[in-house]
Design a protein around this motif. Structure first.
Motif, short mmCIF file in Angstrom:
data_model
loop_
_atom_site.label_atom_id
_atom_site.label_comp_id
_atom_site.label_asym_id
_atom_site.label_seq_id
_atom_site.Cartn_x
_atom_site.Cartn_y
_atom_site.Cartn_z
N ILE A 10 87.94 13.88 35.20
CA ILE A 10 87.42 14.27 36.52
C ILE A 10 86.19 15.16 36.36
O ILE A 10 85.20 15.01 37.10
CB ILE A 10 88.52 14.99 37.33
CG1 ILE A 10 89.66 14.02 37.66
CG2 ILE A 10 87.94 15.57 38.62
CD1 ILE A 10 90.85 14.68 38.32
N MET A 11 86.22 16.05 35.39
CA MET A 11 85.06 16.89 35.13
C MET A 11 83.86 16.04 34.73
O MET A 11 82.73 16.25 35.20
CB MET A 11 85.38 17.90 34.02
CG MET A 11 84.28 18.91 33.76
SD MET A 11 84.05 20.05 35.14
CE MET A 11 85.54 21.02 35.00
N GLY A 12 84.07 15.06 33.86
CA GLY A 12 82.98 14.17 33.47
C GLY A 12 82.45 13.37 34.65
O GLY A 12 81.24 13.19 34.79
N LEU A 13 83.35 12.91 35.51
CA LEU A 13 82.94 12.17 36.70
C LEU A 13 82.08 13.03 37.61
O LEU A 13 81.05 12.58 38.13
CB LEU A 13 84.18 11.68 37.45
CG LEU A 13 83.97 11.11 38.85
CD1 LEU A 13 83.08 9.88 38.82
CD2 LEU A 13 85.31 10.78 39.50
N VAL A 14 82.48 14.29 37.82
CA VAL A 14 81.73 15.19 38.71
C VAL A 14 80.33 15.44 38.17
O VAL A 14 79.33 15.38 38.90
CB VAL A 14 82.50 16.52 38.89
CG1 VAL A 14 81.61 17.55 39.60
CG2 VAL A 14 83.78 16.30 39.67
N PHE A 15 80.22 15.71 36.88
CA PHE A 15 78.90 15.96 36.29
C PHE A 15 78.03 14.70 36.31
O PHE A 15 76.83 14.76 36.58
CB PHE A 15 79.03 16.47 34.85
CG PHE A 15 79.35 17.93 34.76
CD1 PHE A 15 78.45 18.87 35.22
CD2 PHE A 15 80.54 18.38 34.21
CE1 PHE A 15 78.73 20.24 35.14
CE2 PHE A 15 80.84 19.72 34.14
CZ PHE A 15 79.93 20.66 34.60
N PHE A 16 78.64 13.55 36.05
CA PHE A 16 77.88 12.30 36.08
C PHE A 16 77.38 12.01 37.50
O PHE A 16 76.21 11.66 37.69
CB PHE A 16 78.76 11.14 35.59
CG PHE A 16 78.07 9.81 35.61
CD1 PHE A 16 77.23 9.43 34.58
CD2 PHE A 16 78.25 8.93 36.67
CE1 PHE A 16 76.57 8.20 34.60
CE2 PHE A 16 77.60 7.70 36.69
CZ PHE A 16 76.76 7.33 35.66
N PHE A 17 78.24 12.19 38.48
CA PHE A 17 77.85 11.97 39.87
C PHE A 17 76.76 12.95 40.29
O PHE A 17 75.82 12.58 41.00
CB PHE A 17 79.07 12.10 40.78
CG PHE A 17 78.77 11.87 42.23
CD1 PHE A 17 78.79 10.59 42.76
CD2 PHE A 17 78.47 12.92 43.08
CE1 PHE A 17 78.52 10.36 44.09
CE2 PHE A 17 78.19 12.71 44.42
CZ PHE A 17 78.22 11.42 44.92
N SER A 18 76.86 14.19 39.84
CA SER A 18 75.84 15.19 40.18
C SER A 18 74.48 14.81 39.62
O SER A 18 73.45 14.95 40.29
CB SER A 18 76.26 16.56 39.66
OG SER A 18 77.49 16.97 40.20
N GLY A 19 74.46 14.31 38.39
CA GLY A 19 73.20 13.89 37.79
C GLY A 19 72.54 12.77 38.57
O GLY A 19 71.33 12.79 38.82
N LEU A 20 73.32 11.77 38.98
CA LEU A 20 72.75 10.69 39.78
C LEU A 20 72.45 11.14 41.20
O LEU A 20 71.57 10.59 41.85
CB LEU A 20 73.71 9.49 39.81
CG LEU A 20 73.44 8.38 38.80
CD1 LEU A 20 74.37 7.21 39.03
CD2 LEU A 20 72.00 7.90 38.87
N GLY A 21 73.17 12.16 41.68
CA GLY A 21 72.88 12.70 43.01
C GLY A 21 71.48 13.27 43.08
O GLY A 21 70.80 13.16 44.11
N PHE A 22 71.00 13.88 41.99
CA PHE A 22 69.62 14.35 41.94
C PHE A 22 68.65 13.18 42.06
O PHE A 22 67.65 13.27 42.77
CB PHE A 22 69.37 15.10 40.63
CG PHE A 22 69.85 16.52 40.62
CD1 PHE A 22 69.14 17.51 41.28
CD2 PHE A 22 71.01 16.87 39.96
CE1 PHE A 22 69.58 18.83 41.28
CE2 PHE A 22 71.45 18.18 39.95
CZ PHE A 22 70.75 19.16 40.62
N LYS A 23 68.91 12.10 41.35
CA LYS A 23 68.01 10.94 41.39
C LYS A 23 67.97 10.32 42.78
O LYS A 23 66.93 9.81 43.22
CB LYS A 23 68.46 9.88 40.37
CG LYS A 23 68.65 10.38 38.95
CD LYS A 23 67.37 10.95 38.35
CE LYS A 23 67.60 11.42 36.93
NZ LYS A 23 66.40 12.05 36.34
#
Length: 484
Positions: free
Chosen positions: A209-222
């Motif tokens: 879940i932590m990995g998912l949140v960070f991955f989603f946050s990175g694409l959220g910037f894009k």
């Protein structure tokens, strides 16, 4: 290594060939600026038309042990992205002729380089491959944002874009490290299987879940989703207008498709966790962006907040996590490309013919001096607002239906909030229409004649705005192809 596997990457291979041809054409073309701009202005659009055909006839394929996976949906998305890049290249011709004639070859090479990175993003079957594609798209895009390097706003916008892109990439890579640490693999199919196993036995779930949140946050910037949107307005304002259009539609479309594909293919066993995160981001993006758009007086900043809101609507298709949702997302991006690029074409035309004017009050009485441009811009704004019978209404309808098919109370609530915000967006889009048709000005914009490239770009965009909503075969084609 079997180099014959590159034959499975026809869209990417042809784009690399185009990059090489543009490089040599830039090196060997006449040094006279007018001749070079004119020659390259014909040569490069023809190459992009050939690229469009190559993408349209590409077949699903797998290469390099599953690192590259070109599904039918990915190939269709490449057609849409190439179409957007082609429109950007066409509408950029007046700007290249007037302000960037010394570096016309560099502009084309950077556009093709970013497009290549996006192709790899949407066809990746491995997190490492995806990250490399993302960086291949982001770094040349930063160069495009800073293309007018002697202008303060351009340098400032590029600096904010680079800093934010670097930070978001680091956040995403941190999330991928959590995923790899939990599953021991970076291949999408293997990660999904191991996540399903872990969730069944309640093992490794917090780290995933932590990995998912960070991955989603990175694409959220894009994607410039709220609360990852702070760079957007300054970057859109500082970048050259054709680059702003490219950044708002093509780059956003590639990131949205990649996010949905990964959530559906990799993180499907964790749907109960990421769907609520998605609900919050959608509501915040649409609502906050609409409220800030009302306050804007500069058109490129206005379109920045409009694009944030549109990104929220695109994410509604992700809520459905179905074939209908994927079809709705691709259809929305296709319609968004033509509508948004029509607006940016008019903005760029006015900017080139009136000393860089991009303030909204400069458009007061625009219909009196340039009725055709005012009318075409009105059609595009109506499509963005979702007013029937234009294609934008159908695109919003399909994403609402895709989200509603999820069936939960919160999905219906998010769709309801989005419907309310559609009325708000109609209000601020009509502010521009009001300025063009109703308000008067003591010093209205002068009457000016558009060149053939501008007319071609507007013709393509207007035809898309009208026909994509009427021709049901377009959506049927996307639906049949939307298997990831």
């Amino acid at each position: 290594m079997n180099y014959g596997q590159f034959l499975h990457m026809i869209p990417e291979a042809t784009l690399v060939v185009i990059l090489i041809l543009v490089f040599f054409a830039d090196m060997t073309c006449s040094r006279e600026r007018e001749v070079k701009v004119k020659t390259m202005g014909v040569f490069v659009p023809l190459l992009m038309c050939a690229q469009l055909v190559a993408c349209a006839f590409a077949v699903p394929s797998v290469a390099f042990g599953g690192m590259y996976v070109a599904t039918q949906a990915a190939n269709v998305m490449k057609v849409i992205l190439t179409l957007g890049a082609l429109v950007v290249i066409i509408m950029a011709q007046p700007w290249l002729k007037n302000e960037a004639s010394k570096r016309v070859g560099e502009f084309y090479e950077l556009v093709a380089s970013t497009l290549l990175g996006m192709f790899i993003m949407v066809s990746s079957g491995n997190f490492l491959m995806f990250f490399l594609g993302l960086e291949m798209a982001s770094v040349p895009m930063a160069c495009l944002v800073a293309f007018d390097k002697m202008k303060k706003n351009s340098s400032e916008g590029a600096a904010k874009y680079i800093i934010t892109a670097t930070f978001s990439s680091a956040v995403m890579l941190y999330g991928i490290s959590f995923i790899y640490g939990s599953t021991g693999t970076l291949y999408f199919d293997d990660v999904m299987q191991r996540i399903a196993f872990f969730t069944q036995y309640k093992s490794q779930v917090p780290m995933l879940i932590m990995g998912l949140v960070f991955f989603f946050s990175g694409l959220g910037f894009k994607l410039s989703l709220v609360p990852f949107h702070f760079w957007t307005a300054d970057t859109y304002e500082g970048a050259p207008t054709p680059v702003t259009g490219y950044l708002s539609v093509v780059s956003k479309g590639a990131a949205a498709f990649a996010l949905m594909a990964i959530l559906m293919k990799v993180f499907a066993p964790l749907t109960e966790y990421w769907e609520y995160m998605l609900y919050i981001v959608i509501v915040l993006s649409i609502t906050i962006a609409n409220l800030f758009a009302i306050r804007q007086k500069e058109l490129k900043r206005f379109m920045a907040f409009s694009s944030i809101s549109q990104a929220g609507y695109i994410m509604l298709a992700v809520v459905g996590s179905s074939q209908a949702g994927m079809a709705a997302l691709m259809y929305y991006i296709l319609v968004y490309v033509v509508a948004n690029m029509a607006v940016f074409t008019v903005i760029s035309t006015v900017e080139q013919n009136n000393d860089g004017t991009t303030m909204m009050n400069s458009y007061d009485g625009f219909y009196q001096t340039n009725p055709k441009l005012a009318f075409l811009m009105t059609l595009a704004l109506f499509s963005l607002a979702g007013i029937p019978p234009f294609a934008g209404m159908f695109s919003k309808f399909f994403v609402f239906m895709a989200a509603a098919q999820q069936g939960s109370f919160w999905a219906y609530f998010v769709v309801f909030i989005a419907l309310i915000n559609t009325v708000v967006s109609l209000y601020y889009y009509l502010l521009i229409v009001k300025a063009m048709y109703i308000k008067s000005s003591e010093n209205p914009l002068p009457t000016f004649k558009t060149d053939s490239y501008t007319r071609l770009a507007l013709a393509v965009c207007t035809a898309g705005i009208v026909l994509f909503g009427i021709c049901s075969c377009i959506y049927d084609w996307l639906y049949n192809a939307s298997i990831i």
